[in-house]
Design an enzyme around this catalytic site. Structure first.
Site, PDB file in Angstrom:
ATOM      1  N   GLU A  25       0.832  -1.219   0.000  1.00 13.08           N
ATOM      2  CA  GLU A  25       0.000   0.000   0.000  1.00 13.08           C
ATOM      3  C   GLU A  25       0.857   1.256   0.000  1.00 13.08           C
ATOM      4  OE1 GLU A  25      -1.444   1.854   3.403  1.00 13.08           O
ATOM      5  OE2 GLU A  25      -1.051   0.170   4.754  1.00 13.08           O
ATOM      6  N   LYS A 159      -3.305  -2.385  15.923  1.00 15.97           N
ATOM      7  CA  LYS A 159      -2.597  -1.448  16.788  1.00 15.97           C
ATOM      8  C   LYS A 159      -3.457  -1.119  17.990  1.00 15.97           C
ATOM      9  CE  LYS A 159      -0.377   1.326  14.299  1.00 15.97           C
ATOM     10  NZ  LYS A 159      -1.434   1.307  13.314  1.00 15.97           N
TER      11      LYS A 159
HETATM   12  N1  PSU Z   1      -2.028   1.703  10.497  1.00 15.44           N
HETATM   13  C1  PSU Z   1      -0.702   1.945  10.542  1.00 15.44           C
HETATM   14  N2  PSU Z   1      -0.118   2.670   9.571  1.00 15.44           N
HETATM   15  C2  PSU Z   1      -0.843   3.153   8.529  1.00 15.44           C
HETATM   16  C3  PSU Z   1      -2.247   2.876   8.469  1.00 15.44           C
HETATM   17  C4  PSU Z   1      -2.789   2.154   9.478  1.00 15.44           C
HETATM   18  O1  PSU Z   1      -0.026   1.520  11.452  1.00 15.44           O
HETATM   19  O2  PSU Z   1      -0.276   3.817   7.658  1.00 15.44           O
HETATM   20  C5  PSU Z   1      -3.042   3.364   7.285  1.00 15.44           C
HETATM   21  C6  PSU Z   1      -3.383   2.185   6.344  1.00 15.44           C
HETATM   22  O3  PSU Z   1      -3.316   2.645   5.020  1.00 15.44           O
HETATM   23  C7  PSU Z   1      -4.822   1.882   6.701  1.00 15.44           C
HETATM   24  C8  PSU Z   1      -5.338   3.255   7.019  1.00 15.44           C
HETATM   25  O4  PSU Z   1      -5.559   1.274   5.665  1.00 15.44           O
HETATM   26  O5  PSU Z   1      -4.290   3.884   7.732  1.00 15.44           O
HETATM   27  C9  PSU Z   1      -6.595   3.213   7.839  1.00 15.44           C
HETATM   28  O6  PSU Z   1      -7.092   4.506   7.946  1.00 15.44           O
HETATM   29  P1  PSU Z   1      -8.566   4.725   8.522  1.00 15.44           P
HETATM   30  O7  PSU Z   1      -8.453   4.335   9.974  1.00 15.44           O
HETATM   31  O8  PSU Z   1      -8.829   6.184   8.326  1.00 15.44           O
HETATM   32  O9  PSU Z   1      -9.459   3.840   7.714  1.00 15.44           O
END
Ligand code: PSU
Ligand code: MN
Length: 304
Positions: A25, A159
């Site tokens: 990604e 996380k």
């Molecule tokens: N968790 C991490 N690093 C990240 C992300 C999540 O430790 O960079 C990023 C990933 O791309 C994930 C996104 O899909 O954040 C999720 O964002 P949201 O919670 O806004 O859906």
């Protein structure tokens, strides 16, 4: 009218030969880590996949097209695009028509990987159910995407900025197998343990590949989530990282951080509060996930 896909020639050749490819990604590059560590991380993750005998395909939106596999120049451009859009399922199409630089989240990367015919994808952490979701309704679009799109995603568990039990519940509702790799507990990103038992456990890449292919035979549309614990020598024990996470979550609340800004805000605060130690661990766990994803992609390619 088909999807505006630009597949890097090496990726296209590898897929055509039914050889292993691992998708990566780009939100982790633009919104998950600071420059220049983000670009260094992206390059070393690609190298780790190659060393393991698979071909990497970093996915991002450039000039109105979905790029599957980036050149070195494209990766540099992405890593230094402070205005890059963070694109998930909801905004992927708008991001493409806007012509702007766009980074794909786990959800959007899964969509693009599927379009390109890639079965396995490695990242650091997925989005999930945020703490306090019972009032904010903040549940990442990554969760329903895992239930809808047939890609196996390797991450380091959820996380602790998220509510792990609620995240597991939503995944189960969406029919997503959550597979802890080599242990019973679901890992918690920076820490190997979470205190919470994972729904499923597997110990080899071959088992994960077989389950992936079985889902195809059953006609099940969704993917699998593999939760791979961070290597021991890079983990930050829960007792150390939990207070930092608590403080960051409190700051986000006080500053009214909401919606798609929440995850990048928390990561940035946690990196700063740990003076980069959490960033270093984050890079190591992505590398570890990339290696396992390459192994799974190899096992799928020899069986299909
Ligand atoms: N968790 C991490 N690093 C990240 C992300 C999540 O430790 O960079 C990023 C990933 O791309 C994930 C996104 O899909 O954040 C999720 O964002 P949201 O919670 O806004 O859906
Ligand atoms: Mn969210």
């Amino acid at each position: 009218m088909t999807a505006p896909l630009t597949i890097h020639p090496e990726v296209a050749e590898t897929l055509a030969a039914n050889r292993p490819v691992v998708a990566l990604e780009s939100t982790i590059i633009t919104h998950g880590m600071p420059f220049p560590q983000n670009v260094e991380m992206a390059r070393s993750v690609e190298d780790a996949i190659r060393e393991r005998g698979a071909i990497p395909a970093t996915i991002a939106i450039l000039d109105g097209r979905i790029h599957v596999g980036l050149t070195a120049a494209e990766l540099d451009r992405l890593g230094q695009s402070p205005d890059a859009m963070k694109l998930s399922r909801a905004d992927l199409a708008v991001g493409l028509t806007s012509g702007r630089v766009g980074a794909t989240t786990v959800a959007a990367t899964m969509i693009c990987a599927k379009l390109a015919g890639i079965a396995v994808f490695a990242t650091g952490g997925i989005g999930g159910v945020h703490r306090g979701a019972e009032t904010t309704f903040d549940i990442s679009a990554d969760l329903p995407e895992l239930g809808a799109t047939a890609v196996t995603v390797v991450a380091a568990g959820a996380k602790a900025i998220l509510d792990i039990p609620k995240t597991l519940e939503v995944l189960e509702t969406n029919g997503v197998p959550v597979i802890a790799f080599g242990q019973d507990e679901i890992p918690a990103f920076w820490s190997r343990d979470s205190g919470i038992k994972a729904p499923l456990r597997m110990d080899t890449a071959a088992q994960i590949a077989e389950a992936h292919l079985m889902r195809t035979r059953l006609g099940l549309p969704g993917g699998q989530l593999v939760a791979n614990p961070i290597p021991q020598d890079h983990e930050i024990p829960r007792s150390e990282i939990d207070p930092v996470i608590e403080a960051a979550v409190k700051e986000a609340e006080q500053q009214g951080i909401a919606a798609k800004e929440v995850t990048p805000f928390l990561l940035d605060r946690i990196f700063k509060m740990t003076e980069g130690r959490s960033l270093d661990s984050n890079i190591q766990l992505v590398l570890n996930n990339a290696r396992l994803a390459a192994d799974i992609a190899k096992e799928i390619s020899v069986r299909s």
